[in-house]
Scaffold this active site. Sequence first.
Site, PDB file in Angstrom:
ATOM      1  N   THR A   1       0.851  -1.185   0.000  1.00 34.41           N
ATOM      2  CA  THR A   1       0.000   0.000   0.000  1.00 34.41           C
ATOM      3  C   THR A   1       0.892   1.244   0.000  1.00 34.41           C
ATOM      4  O   THR A   1       1.973   1.251   0.579  1.00 34.41           O
ATOM      5  CB  THR A   1      -0.946   0.021   1.211  1.00 34.41           C
ATOM      6  OG1 THR A   1      -0.196   0.109   2.427  1.00 34.41           O
ATOM      7  CG2 THR A   1      -1.831  -1.220   1.243  1.00 34.41           C
TER       8      THR A   1
ATOM      9  N   TYR B   1       0.216  11.524  14.635  1.00 35.24           N
ATOM     10  CA  TYR B   1       1.010  10.571  13.855  1.00 35.24           C
ATOM     11  C   TYR B   1       1.594   9.494  14.772  1.00 35.24           C
ATOM     12  O   TYR B   1       1.501   8.288  14.478  1.00 35.24           O
ATOM     13  CB  TYR B   1       2.127  11.326  13.135  1.00 35.24           C
ATOM     14  CG  TYR B   1       3.135  10.433  12.442  1.00 35.24           C
ATOM     15  CD1 TYR B   1       2.884   9.947  11.156  1.00 35.24           C
ATOM     16  CD2 TYR B   1       4.331  10.072  13.067  1.00 35.24           C
ATOM     17  CE1 TYR B   1       3.807   9.126  10.519  1.00 35.24           C
ATOM     18  CE2 TYR B   1       5.252   9.262  12.430  1.00 35.24           C
ATOM     19  CZ  TYR B   1       4.982   8.786  11.158  1.00 35.24           C
ATOM     20  OH  TYR B   1       5.896   7.969  10.534  1.00 35.24           O
TER      21      TYR B   1
END
Length: 272
Positions: free
Chosen positions: A9, A165
């Site tokens: 991905t 994050y």
Amino acid sequence: MNGETVLITGSTDGLGRHLAVRLGAAGARVLVHGRDARRAELVRSQILAAGGPEPLVLHADLAELSQVDRLADDVAQHVDRLDVLVSNAGVGFGRPGAARQLSADGIELRFAVNHLAGYRLTRLLLPLLRSSATPRIVNVASAGQHPIDFADPMLEHHYDGVTAYRRSKLAQIMSGFDLADELRGEVVVNSLHPASFMDTTMVHEAAVVPHSTVTQGCDATLRLITGPAARSTGRYFNGEREGRADDQAYDPDARRRLRQLSDELIAAHTRP
């Protein structure tokens, strides 16, 4: 890698692109995933120029769970087994001082893309992975990790991109540990921090001076696909050495709460 099928991905830029070309050159059939058709075609051309077999290009925006489901369906339509899944697509810190962002489903963006999309996609692809003789899952995480506050998991208060994050990357590692325990003896599942602040679009967007090359990160990731580390499961690597994740990753209750949160979010935004 001759004859093996690999889905990466986020393979149209940065680490994912380098990894796709190197694995293709080694004989793997690479499933190139990205959002941008032009960049995906460029990666396809680079793999062919390196002597690799014809890649399959797949488009999906992992910030929307319905597109994650569609990606899994597309993979299943084209291959009868999956030897390697590299969960690499991600959103970085963002620009300094940037406001909180939401996914198409209204979920905090970094949690949605960096953790939840991979969590969902991996589950959907397990039948194809189980069809492989030596299935491996590699989660491209980060050494930058921050404990998840389950009272405010979507960072609705006191938001900043770095914390978002780091929480999402810890969530990725935690779910990897869970899956490794669940699939022990069936599928090898490992996570890694490939290299610190590689020279990528993500790092430049955050206004950070790169500390390492994409090649270094690619070398470390390849070890979990083709090297001795590909034979053991449930581990976290910092570069090419085994490391220790944040303490929360080893807390069974925290991992249970993360599973529950992830499953609830998926149930709320996908069809049964």
